[in-house]
Design an enzyme around this catalytic site. Sequence first.
Site, short mmCIF file in Angstrom:
data_model
loop_
_atom_site.label_atom_id
_atom_site.label_comp_id
_atom_site.label_asym_id
_atom_site.label_seq_id
_atom_site.Cartn_x
_atom_site.Cartn_y
_atom_site.Cartn_z
N THR A 18 28.65 79.73 -8.17
CA THR A 18 29.54 78.68 -7.68
C THR A 18 31.02 79.03 -7.83
O THR A 18 31.82 78.68 -6.97
CB THR A 18 29.25 77.38 -8.47
N THR A 94 25.80 79.90 -13.28
CA THR A 94 25.46 79.38 -14.60
C THR A 94 23.95 79.37 -14.88
O THR A 94 23.54 79.40 -16.04
CB THR A 94 25.99 77.93 -14.76
N ASP A 95 23.14 79.32 -13.80
CA ASP A 95 21.71 79.07 -14.03
C ASP A 95 21.05 80.09 -14.95
O ASP A 95 20.24 79.72 -15.80
CB ASP A 95 20.96 79.04 -12.68
N THR A 282 10.35 78.45 -31.25
CA THR A 282 10.14 76.99 -31.21
C THR A 282 10.68 76.36 -29.93
O THR A 282 11.66 76.85 -29.35
CB THR A 282 10.74 76.30 -32.44
N GLN A 283 10.04 75.28 -29.52
CA GLN A 283 10.52 74.51 -28.36
C GLN A 283 11.80 73.73 -28.71
O GLN A 283 12.47 73.24 -27.82
CB GLN A 283 9.43 73.54 -27.89
N CYS A 284 12.09 73.61 -30.01
CA CYS A 284 13.32 72.89 -30.41
C CYS A 284 14.52 73.80 -30.18
O CYS A 284 14.45 75.00 -30.40
CB CYS A 284 13.27 72.54 -31.89
N1 ASP Z 1 22.87 78.12 -8.65
C1 ASP Z 1 24.17 78.59 -9.09
C2 ASP Z 1 23.97 79.91 -9.81
O1 ASP Z 1 23.54 79.93 -10.93
C3 ASP Z 1 24.81 77.59 -9.95
C4 ASP Z 1 26.12 78.04 -10.53
O2 ASP Z 1 26.76 78.96 -10.06
O3 ASP Z 1 26.54 77.49 -11.50
O4 ASP Z 1 24.27 80.92 -9.29
#
Ligand code: ASP
Length: 347
Positions: A18, A94-95, A282-284
């Site tokens: 993004t 970010t993903d 752990t899932q935590c």
């Molecule tokens: N789907 C985008 C990615 O991870 C979301 C982002 O850029 O934050 O590339």
Amino acid sequence: MTTLNHSPHILLIYTGGTIGMIENPITGALENFEFSQFKKYVPELQGFNFDIDALSFDLPIDSSDMEPRYWVKIAHIISDHYQNYDGFVLLHGTDTMAYTASALSFMLQNLGKPVIITGSQLPIGRLRTDGKENLLTSIEIAAATDSRGRPMVPEVCIFFENRLMRGNRTTKINAEGFNAFRSFNLPSLAHAGIHIKYEEHLIRRPEPGAVFKPHFLLDNNVMILTLFPGIRPEVVDACFAVRGLRAVILKTFGSGNAPQKPWFMDKLRALIDRGVIVVNVTQCYKGSVEMHRYGTGLQLLQAGVVNGYDSTMESVLTKLMFLLGHDYPHNEIVRLMNTDIAGEITV
Ligand code: ASP
């Protein structure tokens, strides 16, 4: 904080996501902008007295399309340019940012320069973007030096909103807010407010004299099995029957506990007997695996399950890919899983 005796050289590497997008004025759709033009979209960069170069993936990717081969590509870019720059800023969606940060932390051994990864929730071309602040602060961190003139943060980190976090301790926790990442088991390495305050006692440095050594081998014959109440034997069978499988991350309950059903433990023991490494995570989000604590954890320890300590899932997954990629003997992989090699676990 002091400054270098030359103006810092920073390399920006755009992989996609993004942050590098603008709104098409006609259609309103988000599109990647020509990254060589990035200074046009972030005129604030002129305010730095730094030499900033930029390069971009030929085809920027949404980070959901991230693959180990791209981590290898990024590691090559950094190692090819290592001598010519004081710091690196990686722009990334970010993903899967936490996976990339974790993988690079293992692949860039004895890193002596900052590799700061950032992105944004809103495109840089939007009025309310968080991208500019993230980018500008990341560049400042990548150029910062300590009182002895050394790079302030010679680590792979994620900077987001106002926190600098060790990359392999970080997880994406928010698909909406600007504060998208957390490091639950290690405090932030720095906070950005009016000043950037570094927690120097937390920052890792390579051993004196250690030479930077990039690694490019990864093996993705790994899988994650998340336990849940009611999990069926057929599901476990299908997972464990995957051909070529070399390691399983078992996402357990609480402090590392699993169901005590005999069928489950029998299947797990058979898997470990086959030489597959099983790591308990752990899932935590917060806290650590402690297999001694309950009978439901102890049975895993006795079966030969490896402790994942307070690892993030992203970190344990990429550490396994890294260690398996180097074809170490089984016992050595188990030993290294129990060793803190890049600040990823508290043993
Ligand atoms: N789907 C985008 C990615 O991870 C979301 C982002 O850029 O934050 O590339």
